[in-house]
Design an enzyme around this catalytic site. Structure first.
Site, PDB file in Angstrom:
ATOM      1  N   SER A  44      40.319  36.641  32.362  1.00 32.92           N
ATOM      2  CA  SER A  44      40.531  37.233  33.577  1.00 32.92           C
ATOM      3  C   SER A  44      40.700  35.994  34.752  1.00 32.92           C
ATOM      4  O   SER A  44      39.621  35.344  34.811  1.00 32.92           O
ATOM      5  CB  SER A  44      39.521  38.158  33.940  1.00 32.92           C
ATOM      6  OG  SER A  44      39.659  38.527  35.320  1.00 32.92           O
ATOM      7  N   HIS A  47      44.852  38.033  32.095  1.00 39.96           N
ATOM      8  CA  HIS A  47      44.499  39.141  32.633  1.00 39.96           C
ATOM      9  C   HIS A  47      44.417  38.950  34.244  1.00 39.96           C
ATOM     10  O   HIS A  47      43.517  38.195  34.701  1.00 39.96           O
ATOM     11  CB  HIS A  47      42.870  39.881  32.183  1.00 39.96           C
ATOM     12  CG  HIS A  47      42.592  41.109  32.600  1.00 39.96           C
ATOM     13  ND1 HIS A  47      42.996  42.318  32.093  1.00 39.96           N
ATOM     14  CD2 HIS A  47      41.806  41.578  33.805  1.00 39.96           C
ATOM     15  CE1 HIS A  47      42.214  43.288  32.685  1.00 39.96           C
ATOM     16  NE2 HIS A  47      41.595  42.642  33.770  1.00 39.96           N
ATOM     17  N   ASP A  97      43.568  40.638  37.876  1.00 44.07           N
ATOM     18  CA  ASP A  97      43.062  41.837  38.484  1.00 44.07           C
ATOM     19  C   ASP A  97      43.747  42.029  39.996  1.00 44.07           C
ATOM     20  O   ASP A  97      43.313  41.170  40.771  1.00 44.07           O
ATOM     21  CB  ASP A  97      41.516  41.555  38.488  1.00 44.07           C
ATOM     22  CG  ASP A  97      40.818  41.753  37.235  1.00 44.07           C
ATOM     23  OD1 ASP A  97      41.162  42.733  36.674  1.00 44.07           O
ATOM     24  OD2 ASP A  97      40.261  40.793  36.909  1.00 44.07           O
ATOM     25  N   MET A 115      43.525  44.048  43.278  1.00 44.59           N
ATOM     26  CA  MET A 115      42.581  45.036  44.008  1.00 44.59           C
ATOM     27  C   MET A 115      42.903  44.795  45.516  1.00 44.59           C
ATOM     28  O   MET A 115      43.260  43.943  46.152  1.00 44.59           O
ATOM     29  CB  MET A 115      41.181  44.035  43.796  1.00 44.59           C
ATOM     30  CG  MET A 115      40.506  43.914  42.568  1.00 44.59           C
ATOM     31  SD  MET A 115      38.999  43.255  42.774  1.00 44.59           S
ATOM     32  CE  MET A 115      38.628  42.910  40.775  1.00 44.59           C
ATOM     33  N   HIS A 139      45.925  44.617  35.774  1.00 46.60           N
ATOM     34  CA  HIS A 139      44.958  45.542  35.794  1.00 46.60           C
ATOM     35  C   HIS A 139      45.053  45.852  37.270  1.00 46.60           C
ATOM     36  O   HIS A 139      44.445  45.189  38.144  1.00 46.60           O
ATOM     37  CB  HIS A 139      43.644  45.021  35.515  1.00 46.60           C
ATOM     38  CG  HIS A 139      42.590  45.956  35.428  1.00 46.60           C
ATOM     39  ND1 HIS A 139      41.246  45.838  35.505  1.00 46.60           N
ATOM     40  CD2 HIS A 139      42.525  47.133  35.956  1.00 46.60           C
ATOM     41  CE1 HIS A 139      40.365  46.558  35.502  1.00 46.60           C
ATOM     42  NE2 HIS A 139      41.185  47.756  35.862  1.00 46.60           N
ATOM     43  N   MET A 152      43.632  47.655  40.081  1.00 46.76           N
ATOM     44  CA  MET A 152      42.566  48.628  40.619  1.00 46.76           C
ATOM     45  C   MET A 152      42.937  48.788  42.151  1.00 46.76           C
ATOM     46  O   MET A 152      42.460  48.217  43.132  1.00 46.76           O
ATOM     47  CB  MET A 152      41.346  47.769  40.697  1.00 46.76           C
ATOM     48  CG  MET A 152      41.008  47.456  39.273  1.00 46.76           C
ATOM     49  SD  MET A 152      39.692  46.321  39.146  1.00 46.76           S
ATOM     50  CE  MET A 152      40.900  44.898  38.627  1.00 46.76           C
ATOM     51  N   MET A 193      36.416  50.230  31.377  1.00 50.39           N
ATOM     52  CA  MET A 193      35.609  49.447  32.241  1.00 50.39           C
ATOM     53  C   MET A 193      34.237  49.317  31.754  1.00 50.39           C
ATOM     54  O   MET A 193      33.459  50.428  31.647  1.00 50.39           O
ATOM     55  CB  MET A 193      35.784  49.924  33.567  1.00 50.39           C
ATOM     56  CG  MET A 193      37.056  49.732  34.302  1.00 50.39           C
ATOM     57  SD  MET A 193      37.739  47.745  34.351  1.00 50.39           S
ATOM     58  CE  MET A 193      36.149  46.951  35.018  1.00 50.39           C
ATOM     59  N   GLY A 223      35.644  45.626  40.562  1.00 45.27           N
ATOM     60  CA  GLY A 223      35.613  45.135  41.828  1.00 45.27           C
ATOM     61  C   GLY A 223      35.434  43.733  41.867  1.00 45.27           C
ATOM     62  O   GLY A 223      35.677  42.883  42.609  1.00 45.27           O
ATOM     63  N   GLY A 253      33.627  40.045  39.236  1.00 48.22           N
ATOM     64  CA  GLY A 253      33.515  39.260  37.903  1.00 48.22           C
ATOM     65  C   GLY A 253      32.065  39.271  37.955  1.00 48.22           C
ATOM     66  O   GLY A 253      31.215  39.401  39.043  1.00 48.22           O
ATOM     67  N   GLY A 254      31.425  38.778  36.776  1.00 43.79           N
ATOM     68  CA  GLY A 254      30.160  38.277  36.724  1.00 43.79           C
ATOM     69  C   GLY A 254      28.907  39.188  36.617  1.00 43.79           C
ATOM     70  O   GLY A 254      27.927  38.986  36.794  1.00 43.79           O
ATOM     71  N   ASP A 268      36.721  45.546  29.532  1.00 43.09           N
ATOM     72  CA  ASP A 268      36.748  44.847  30.392  1.00 43.09           C
ATOM     73  C   ASP A 268      35.642  44.791  31.315  1.00 43.09           C
ATOM     74  O   ASP A 268      35.228  45.731  31.845  1.00 43.09           O
ATOM     75  CB  ASP A 268      37.907  45.210  31.535  1.00 43.09           C
ATOM     76  CG  ASP A 268      38.150  44.170  32.562  1.00 43.09           C
ATOM     77  OD1 ASP A 268      37.541  43.339  32.738  1.00 43.09           O
ATOM     78  OD2 ASP A 268      39.008  44.466  33.409  1.00 43.09           O
ATOM     79  N   GLY A 269      34.675  43.576  31.492  1.00 41.82           N
ATOM     80  CA  GLY A 269      33.745  43.561  32.070  1.00 41.82           C
ATOM     81  C   GLY A 269      32.217  42.992  31.364  1.00 41.82           C
ATOM     82  O   GLY A 269      32.035  43.797  30.590  1.00 41.82           O
ATOM     83  N   GLY A 270      31.923  41.994  31.478  1.00 40.99           N
ATOM     84  CA  GLY A 270      30.534  41.580  30.938  1.00 40.99           C
ATOM     85  C   GLY A 270      30.712  41.068  29.695  1.00 40.99           C
ATOM     86  O   GLY A 270      29.730  41.051  29.045  1.00 40.99           O
ATOM     87  N   GLY A 294      36.346  37.136  32.034  1.00 37.01           N
ATOM     88  CA  GLY A 294      36.201  36.264  33.124  1.00 37.01           C
ATOM     89  C   GLY A 294      35.429  35.066  33.281  1.00 37.01           C
ATOM     90  O   GLY A 294      35.715  34.019  33.109  1.00 37.01           O
ATOM     91  N   SER A 295      34.120  35.274  33.725  1.00 38.50           N
ATOM     92  CA  SER A 295      33.338  34.156  33.994  1.00 38.50           C
ATOM     93  C   SER A 295      32.905  33.819  32.540  1.00 38.50           C
ATOM     94  O   SER A 295      32.584  32.408  32.763  1.00 38.50           O
ATOM     95  CB  SER A 295      32.100  35.101  34.597  1.00 38.50           C
ATOM     96  OG  SER A 295      31.497  36.063  34.034  1.00 38.50           O
TER      97      SER A 295
HETATM   98  C1  DX5 Z   1      36.227  43.692  37.248  1.00 34.52           C
HETATM   99  C2  DX5 Z   1      37.464  43.205  36.751  1.00 34.52           C
HETATM  100  C3  DX5 Z   1      37.413  42.274  35.659  1.00 34.52           C
HETATM  101  C4  DX5 Z   1      36.561  40.947  35.671  1.00 34.52           C
HETATM  102  C5  DX5 Z   1      35.877  40.490  34.474  1.00 34.52           C
HETATM  103  O1  DX5 Z   1      36.584  44.540  38.209  1.00 34.52           O
HETATM  104  O2  DX5 Z   1      38.349  44.133  36.339  1.00 34.52           O
HETATM  105  O3  DX5 Z   1      38.495  41.790  34.813  1.00 34.52           O
HETATM  106  O4  DX5 Z   1      37.253  39.785  36.112  1.00 34.52           O
HETATM  107  O5  DX5 Z   1      34.935  39.468  34.855  1.00 34.52           O
HETATM  108  P1  DX5 Z   1      33.805  39.119  34.089  1.00 34.52           P
HETATM  109  O6  DX5 Z   1      34.137  38.989  32.665  1.00 34.52           O
HETATM  110  O7  DX5 Z   1      32.993  38.077  34.583  1.00 34.52           O
HETATM  111  O8  DX5 Z   1      32.702  40.287  33.888  1.00 34.52           O
HETATM  112 ZN    ZN Z   2      40.149  43.726  35.014  1.00 36.93          ZN
END
Ligand code: DX5
Ligand code: ZN
Length: 220
Positions: free
Chosen positions: A8, A31, A33, A35, A64, A66, A135, A140, A142-143, A173-175, A195-196
C-alpha cells in the site's frame, strides 16, 4: 494459487510517489488507498493523481476506494487504467450494478467489507465480483494492529468461493506483516496488502519476497 503481494502506497512518501512505486516493482500490484474524508476520517488522493500514477507505475494498480458514493465515482478509476477497483459494501447503493460496470470497463471488480460488516448478504452474489477485500483494521490509517476476529470471515468467504467453484480472490488489508500473514493465508486469503511493513522495511524487495514466501507456505 500463489500469493499476490500488494504493497500500500499509503505508507510511501507522498512527495515521491513515482520513486516509491518503482521501489515495489517486484510486487504483484500497487495498492492505492483513495480516502475522501467522508467515508473515512482521512484524505489521500483522488482521480487526477491516480491517473498519473497509472501512467508511471511499473506494476498494475489496485484501487481501494474508501469513499462515499462509489456508484458515482468508481468507474472513472477503471477508465483511468486501474487493473482492479474495490469499493465498500457499506457505501455502495447498487453493488452488483457497479461491479458489472467496472468489469465492462475492463477492470476487476472488488467488494470491501469493514471489520464489522458481515459477508452473509453477499454469499449468493460472490460470482458478481472478482475479489472480496476483508478489512483487518478499521479503514482510514496505516500502521494499525491486525484484528484477529476478522479471520473467521476470511475463512467463510474462502469456503463459499470453493463450494461454488468460483475463482474469486480474497484480499486482506490492514496490519499485515511477517507476524500476521501466515494466519491470514491459512484462513484463505490469497492477496495481501501491506503498507507499513513494506515501506518501513530496510530492504523493500526482500520484505516483499519474505511476505510472499510466508504466505505461499500457508496457502492451501
Ligand atoms: C487502511 C488502508 C490500508 C493501509 C494498510 O485504511 O486500507 O491499505 O494502508 O496499512 P498497514 O499495512 O500499515 O496496516
Ligand atoms: Zn487499503
Amino acid at each position: 494459487m500463489s500469493a499476490l503481494i500488494a504493497p500500500s502506497i499509503l505508507s510511501a512518501d507522498f512527495a515521491n510517489l513515482e520513486r516509491d512505486l518503482g521501489a515495489i516493482s517486484t510486487a504483484d500490484y500497487a495498492h492505492v488507498d483513495v480516502m475522501d474524508n467522508h467515508f473515512v476520517p482521512n484524505l489521500t488522493l483522488g482521480l487526477p493523481v491516480f491517473e498519473r500514477l497509472a501512467q508511471v507505475s511499473p506494476v498494475p494498480l489496485d484501487a481501494h476506494l474508501m469513499i462515499a458514493d462509489p456508484d458515482r465515482w468508481a468507474p472513472a478509476y477503471a477508465e483511468a487504467g486501474a487493473a482492479s477497483v474495490t469499493f465498500h459494501a457499506e457505501a455502495a447503493t447498487a453493488p452488483v450494478r457497479l461491479a458489472r460496470e467496472l468489469r465492462r470497463s475492463g477492470a476487476r471488480a472488488g467488494l470491501a467489507l469493514r471489520p464489522a460488516t458481515s459477508v452473509e448478504p453477499f454469499l449468493d452474489l460472490l460470482g458478481e465480483f472478482d475479489m472480496l477485500l476483508v478489512m483487518s483494521v478499521e479503514p482510514g490509517f496505516g500502521g494499525q494492529s491486525f484484528i484477529e476476529g476478522t479471520l473467521p470471515k476470511i475463512r467463510r468467504i474462502r469456503d463459499a468461493v470453493s463450494e461454488a467453484g468460483l475463482d474469486v480472490w480474497v484480499q486482506v488489508d490492514g496490519g499485515i506483516s511477517r507476524a500476521t500473514i501466515e494466519r491470514a493465508a491459512e484462513a484463505g486469503a490469497n492477496v495481501f496488502v501491506a503498507g507499513s511493513a513494506v515501506y518501513g522495511a530496510e530492504s523493500i524487495p526482500e520484505e516483499i519476497a519474505a511476505l510472499r514466501a510466508l504466505a505461499d507456505q500457508h496457502t492451501h
